[in-house]
Scaffold this active site. Structure first.
Site, mmCIF file in Angstrom:
data_model
loop_
_atom_site.group_PDB
_atom_site.id
_atom_site.type_symbol
_atom_site.label_atom_id
_atom_site.label_comp_id
_atom_site.label_asym_id
_atom_site.label_seq_id
_atom_site.Cartn_x
_atom_site.Cartn_y
_atom_site.Cartn_z
ATOM 1 C CG HIS A 1 -38.943 49.474 50.620
ATOM 2 N ND1 HIS A 1 -39.174 49.789 49.297
ATOM 3 C CD2 HIS A 1 -38.730 48.141 50.653
ATOM 4 C CE1 HIS A 1 -39.102 48.690 48.564
ATOM 5 N NE2 HIS A 1 -38.835 47.673 49.362
ATOM 6 N N GLY B 1 -42.557 43.708 56.223
ATOM 7 C CA GLY B 1 -43.887 44.157 55.817
ATOM 8 C C GLY B 1 -44.884 43.009 55.809
ATOM 9 C CE LYS C 1 -45.746 44.259 48.438
ATOM 10 N NZ LYS C 1 -45.725 43.135 47.489
ATOM 11 C CB VAL D 1 -47.434 51.575 52.574
ATOM 12 C CG1 VAL D 1 -47.645 52.979 52.048
ATOM 13 C CG2 VAL D 1 -46.931 51.614 54.015
HETATM 14 P P1 AMP Z 1 -38.424 44.062 49.242
HETATM 15 O O1 AMP Z 1 -37.479 45.174 48.920
HETATM 16 O O2 AMP Z 1 -39.533 43.924 48.250
HETATM 17 O O3 AMP Z 1 -37.720 42.764 49.567
HETATM 18 O O4 AMP Z 1 -39.156 44.484 50.583
HETATM 19 C C1 AMP Z 1 -38.424 44.803 51.742
HETATM 20 C C2 AMP Z 1 -39.363 44.876 52.919
HETATM 21 O O5 AMP Z 1 -40.356 45.882 52.680
HETATM 22 C C3 AMP Z 1 -40.122 43.558 53.154
HETATM 23 O O6 AMP Z 1 -40.208 43.318 54.547
HETATM 24 C C4 AMP Z 1 -41.473 43.855 52.556
HETATM 25 O O7 AMP Z 1 -42.517 43.088 53.148
HETATM 26 C C5 AMP Z 1 -41.635 45.329 52.875
HETATM 27 N N1 AMP Z 1 -42.611 45.941 51.970
HETATM 28 C C6 AMP Z 1 -42.604 45.895 50.615
HETATM 29 N N2 AMP Z 1 -43.693 46.541 50.124
HETATM 30 C C7 AMP Z 1 -44.394 46.990 51.187
HETATM 31 C C8 AMP Z 1 -45.609 47.740 51.341
HETATM 32 N N3 AMP Z 1 -46.327 48.134 50.296
HETATM 33 N N4 AMP Z 1 -46.031 48.033 52.588
HETATM 34 C C9 AMP Z 1 -45.302 47.619 53.679
HETATM 35 N N5 AMP Z 1 -44.147 46.926 53.598
HETATM 36 C C10 AMP Z 1 -43.696 46.608 52.371
#
Ligand code: AMP
Length: 285
Positions: free
Chosen positions: A34, A147, A149, A176
């Site tokens: 994040h 992300g 991912k 990441v």
């Molecule tokens: P989430 O809180 O899981 O909904 O993720 C919020 C944002 O962070 C989304 O755009 C995800 O794709 C991104 N994100 C989550 N994990 C990673 C990671 N390991 N590397 C890069 N971006 C990430």
């Protein structure tokens, strides 16, 4: 950093900003993945809005929703340190005054959701698209960061923004990873110690499978069987698709390829992927 809990508070705080706005939507339990989005968003002279909202509409499993990790105090500290200028923390009632199911209008995603995670999580991307559309309307950012991912999610959002003429530029950021290769995820805390040891094999396998694919393309079914040999968790899918179209690639396809997978451990479903680009001059055997 301003912490804002209502739409009105956020809008009036942003109205006072002269600078353009970059937006990073999250569900909290922040980690370096994040924060990488925030760091990219904060690289210009911009207001950086982060939202933390666990959206019930996108969960297929009530237990997963109710047990979603919550580390708010630490999140506030980390968001500020990374460069967030406005942290938006709406509660459920603020975003869904009549309850999530009480909404009159939902976004229904029709392309790119019959495969990968969409095939296994009915309605998930409708829930994601609906809440992201809401947040984009509230924040009105110039850029929004996602992300890679969650590659299918990024593709769905890009399509939605284009379909609905939303004046925002979507920026995607590289995955990441922990030092052992495991993609960072808020759900990693749910891995048992022996599962945590097994999970880095996912990334190792994806890299190996990419090389295999470039020698001899394999079907989604073979991809699943292949990945299952590397990991103890149950492989839901492991397949190569074009990106962002998410089609099965034709033999001589040139462009970006996505090898994506989902692996179910006891209490955590993990997703990961790698992407690479085949250029015009690349030899494909
Ligand atoms: P989430 O809180 O899981 O909904 O993720 C919020 C944002 O962070 C989304 O755009 C995800 O794709 C991104 N994100 C989550 N994990 C990673 C990671 N390991 N590397 C890069 N971006 C990430």
């Amino acid at each position: 950093m301003k912490v804002l809990r209502t739409i009105q508070e956020l809008r009036s705080a942003l109205d006072q900003e002269a600078s353009p706005t970059a937006f990073v939507p999250t569900m909290g339990a922040l980690h370096d993945g994040h924060l990488a989005l925030v760091k990219e968003a904060a690289s210009g002279h911009v207001a950086v809005v982060m939202s933390i909202f666990v959206n019930p509409l996108q969960f297929n499993d009530k237990q997963d929703y109710e047990g979603y990790p919550d580390t708010l105090d630490e999140d506030i500290r980390q968001a500020e340190a990374a460069g967030v200028t406005h942290l938006f923390l709406p509660d459920l009632h603020e975003l869904y005054p009549a309850g999530p199911e009480g909404m009159s209008t939902f976004i229904h995603v029709t392309k790119g959701v019959e495969v990968l995670c969409g095939a296994h999580r009915p309605g998930h991307f409708d829930g994601v698209a609906t809440v992201v559309m809401k947040l984009l309307q509230i924040v009105s950012p110039d850029w929004a960061y996602f992300g890679r991912k969650d590659a299918q999610q990024a593709a769905v959002i890009e399509n939605m923004v284009s379909d609905y003429h939303v004046p925002v530029k979507i920026i995607t950021v590289q995955t990441v990873r922990e030092t052992d290769g495991l993609a960072m995820s808020s759900r990693n805390v749910r891995l048992r110690p022996e599962e945590r040891k097994d999970a880095p094999n996912i990334y190792y396998a994806l890299q190996t499978m990419k090389n295999v694919y470039e020698e001899e393309p394999f079907s989604p079914e073979s991809g699943r069987t292949m990945l299952q040999k590397f990991v103890k968790g149950t492989v839901e899918y492991a397949e190569v698709r074009t990106y962002p179209g998410l089609e099965l690639p034709a033999e001589n396809y040139r462009g970006t390829l996505l090898l994506a997978c989902a692996v179910q451990y006891d209490q955590a479903r993990l997703i990961d992927n790698i992407m690479w680009t085949r250029k015009e001059e690349d030899h494909v055997s």
